[in-house]
Write an enzyme that holds these catalytic residues in place. Structure first.
Site, PDB file in Angstrom:
ATOM      1  N   GLU A 175       0.129   0.371  -5.559  1.00  0.00           N
ATOM      2  CA  GLU A 175      -0.924   1.252  -5.032  1.00  0.00           C
ATOM      3  C   GLU A 175      -2.219   0.960  -5.786  1.00  0.00           C
ATOM      4  OE1 GLU A 175      -1.595   3.412  -2.551  1.00  0.00           O
ATOM      5  OE2 GLU A 175      -3.529   3.699  -3.517  1.00  0.00           O
TER       6      GLU A 175
ATOM      7  N   GLY B 228       4.457   7.222  -1.300  1.00  0.00           N
ATOM      8  CA  GLY B 228       5.810   6.689  -1.487  1.00  0.00           C
ATOM      9  C   GLY B 228       6.815   7.022  -0.403  1.00  0.00           C
ATOM     10  N   GLY B 229       6.348   7.573   0.726  1.00  0.00           N
ATOM     11  CA  GLY B 229       7.271   7.892   1.824  1.00  0.00           C
ATOM     12  C   GLY B 229       8.088   6.673   2.222  1.00  0.00           C
ATOM     13  N   LYS B 230       7.375   5.587   2.445  1.00  0.00           N
ATOM     14  CA  LYS B 230       8.084   4.393   2.929  1.00  0.00           C
ATOM     15  C   LYS B 230       8.799   3.680   1.787  1.00  0.00           C
ATOM     16  CE  LYS B 230       5.078   4.554   6.761  1.00  0.00           C
ATOM     17  NZ  LYS B 230       3.888   5.350   6.444  1.00  0.00           N
TER      18      LYS B 230
ATOM     19  N   ARG C  55      -3.554   8.030  -6.974  1.00  0.00           N
ATOM     20  CA  ARG C  55      -2.452   8.067  -5.993  1.00  0.00           C
ATOM     21  C   ARG C  55      -1.190   7.403  -6.546  1.00  0.00           C
ATOM     22  NH1 ARG C  55      -3.458   9.280  -0.653  1.00  0.00           N
ATOM     23  NH2 ARG C  55      -2.013   7.707   0.111  1.00  0.00           N
TER      24      ARG C  55
ATOM     25  N   CYS D   7      -1.591   4.457  10.893  1.00  0.00           N
ATOM     26  CA  CYS D   7      -1.422   5.757  11.565  1.00  0.00           C
ATOM     27  C   CYS D   7      -2.697   6.048  12.343  1.00  0.00           C
ATOM     28  CB  CYS D   7      -1.082   6.853  10.564  1.00  0.00           C
ATOM     29  SG  CYS D   7      -2.320   7.078   9.290  1.00  0.00           S
TER      30      CYS D   7
ATOM     31  N   CYS E  48       0.889  -1.179   0.000  1.00  0.00           N
ATOM     32  CA  CYS E  48       0.000   0.000   0.000  1.00  0.00           C
ATOM     33  C   CYS E  48       0.919   1.220   0.000  1.00  0.00           C
ATOM     34  CB  CYS E  48      -0.870   0.012   1.249  1.00  0.00           C
ATOM     35  SG  CYS E  48      -1.663  -1.566   1.593  1.00  0.00           S
ATOM     36  N   ALA E  49       1.430   1.598  -1.161  1.00  0.00           N
ATOM     37  CA  ALA E  49       2.658   2.393  -1.189  1.00  0.00           C
ATOM     38  C   ALA E  49       2.508   3.904  -1.391  1.00  0.00           C
ATOM     39  CB  ALA E  49       3.595   1.838  -2.245  1.00  0.00           C
TER      40      ALA E  49
END
Ligand SMILES: C[S@@+](CC[C@H](N)C(=O)[O-])C[C@H]1O[C@@H](n2cnc3c(N)ncnc32)[C@H](O)[C@@H]1O
Length: 454
Positions: free
Chosen positions: A135, A115-117, A140, A233, A111-112
């Site tokens: 994704e 793209g932070g991770k 997105r 989160c 679930c990207a």
């Protein structure tokens, strides 16, 4: 923001869960949110960046490449366009550190977007190995793909698929999987008004259902001995401890691995599960009243069982000889390095698929590795992604711009020089921003139209 903006049922629930701690927790809603950026070690080391940073930075203790910044807008600086950092919520930086992939591994970020991770995982892998960034949402996935390009990532394939579709192709394939699940976002209430509008007790239950489904697909794709990290989160036990409790009960060859907790990171809470599973304390919670960051939950697990081994086929080079010759002649003129990976032509576009990339037939592929360029009528033109993946040392010719000149380049303006060198890498302080074509002192601007600033 104050607590009166928060949904009433959320306040009641958190009071009941946190009891004595609730007051300290709710007090954080009167405090300023903290901001972070993560230095992209694929392009610059944190120590070098600290020397050139226009802003004061303070280390984030649980991420070696992460820094807090204050009263600054780093998203507007040409260093951002050059991919020297990624603006990321500080607590979110802990997740990829927990998965800790190594160069050469096969890694999935299920679930990207945005793209932070993914970009952090690629940096930890030093651009080596195979990273699949997926994704589900078509809009997105575009941001994800652009961030991968901006940060100069060369070992990633981007897909726009459902978890179940991916699990058909990649059963038993991955060494490491990240499920950074869609969630009710309670941990982002300080940052994101929309998460507050969207929240309800029913939404929490719906998210939990989706999370169980995504985790089941991830389980299928994990190889024997493989590691799975699950994160959200949000604060709700239904999406955190209870999901992990359910997962361990459903897949009895999965075991929790303890997460090292320092710098205010807390344990997951066993009595928030229906079974009071003591092992849940191995998971981690990041709370805004215990550290400088928003709310996050992280669990790390390993697959002991044998399961099905991946028995698919790897992708092979498909570039016809004549096209290959044009590409080689062209590249010999502009770059001084060898591009790694399996060369693959998608129509007139040439990509370098990462090492260990399986055949991608039947999947919605948005970015099949590094986009090298395109065969146009009688010529080969390099792609912006290639510029972002190179260093100034790896090209025959480059142009170093000042801050002001960089802004002009990013607006799409033509630049003047005294040379006539053809394709040149345009850089800010030596860090690539894109391509230019220099003919008799005039540099034609190849900064992509969609990225230009107004
Ligand atoms: C928490 S966000 C991911 C953030 C991202 N990992 C990062 O660090 O930038 C969760 C993502 O899951 C996606 N998603 C929503 N429903 C999904 C589903 N049913 N299966 C897989 N992914 C889903 C969302 O579109 C969203 O991009």
């Amino acid at each position: 923001m104050t607590t009166c903006h928060l949904p009433k049922e959320f306040v009641t629930k958190m009071n009941a869960l946190l009891q004595d701690e609730a007051e300290r927790f709710f007090a954080t809603y009167n405090e300023e949110k903290v901001n972070g950026l993560r230095v992209n070690s694929l392009k610059v080391s944190p120590s070098t960046f600290l020397n050139i940073s226009p802003w004061e930075l303070e280390p984030i203790p649980f991420c070696p490449t992460g820094f807090y910044y204050y009263n600054a807008q780093p998203g507007k600086h040409p260093y951002h366009a050059a991919g020297l950092y990624y603006i990321q919520e500080p607590s979110a930086m802990f997740v990829a550190e927990v998965l800790s992939p190594s160069p050469g591994e096969r890694v999935l970020d299920l679930c990207a977007a945005p793209g932070g991770k993914t970009t952090q995982l690629a940096a930890l892998m030093n651009n080596e190995g195979f990273l699949l960034a997926n994704e589900i949402h078509p809009k997105r996935v575009k941001a994800l793909s652009e961030n991968i390009e901006r940060l100069g990532i060369t070992n990633a394939v981007v897909t726009n698929e459902t978890p179940e579709k991916l699990s058909e192709t990649f059963e038993g394939f991955f060494d490491k999987i990240l499920v950074d699940a869609p969630c009710s976002g309670e941990g982002m209430f300080r940052k994101d008004e929309e998460a507050i509008q969207f929240w309800s007790l029913e939404h929490v239950q719906k998210c939990a259902q989706t999370q169980r489904h995504i985790l089941s697909c991830a389980y299928q794709m994990l190889n024997e001995g493989g590691t799975l990290v699950y994160s959200t989160c949000t604060f709700s036990p239904e999406e955190n401890e209870q999901i992990i409790d359910w997962f361990l009960a459903t897949y009895d060859d999965m075991e929790l691995i303890p997460i090292d907790k320092q710098h205010g990171i807390q344990s997951g809470i066993a009595h928030w599960t229906n079974t009071h599973n003591e092992k849940i304390a191995h998971t981690a919670r990041l709370w805004p009243h215990h550290l400088q960051g928003e709310g996050h939950f992280v669990a790390k697990m390993r697959k002991r069982g044998s399961g099905n081994r991946w028995n698919g086929k790897m992708a092979a080079c498909n570039v016809p000889k004549a096209m290959w010759r044009d590409y080689e002649t062209f590249m010999n003129h502009i770059i001084q390095t060898t591009i790694k990976g399996t060369m693959y032509a998608f129509g007139t576009h040439l990509f370098a698929l990462p090492h260990s990339c399986p055949r991608l037939d039947g999947l919605k592929v948005v970015r099949p590795g590094l986009h090298i360029g395109e065969w146009k009528k009688n010529r080969f033109e390099p792609n912006h992604a290639l510029a972002m993946a190179l260093t100034k040392q790896q090209v025959q010719a480059y142009l170093s711009l000042t801050f002001e000149e960089s802004l002009r380049y990013m607006k799409g303006e033509t630049l003047q020089t005294n040379n006539d060198r053809g394709w040149i890498l345009v850089t800010i302080d030596g860090y690539p921003l894109g391509w230019g074509k220099e003919v008799k002192g005039v540099v034609k601007n190849f900064y992509p139209k969609g990225l230009r600033i107004k």
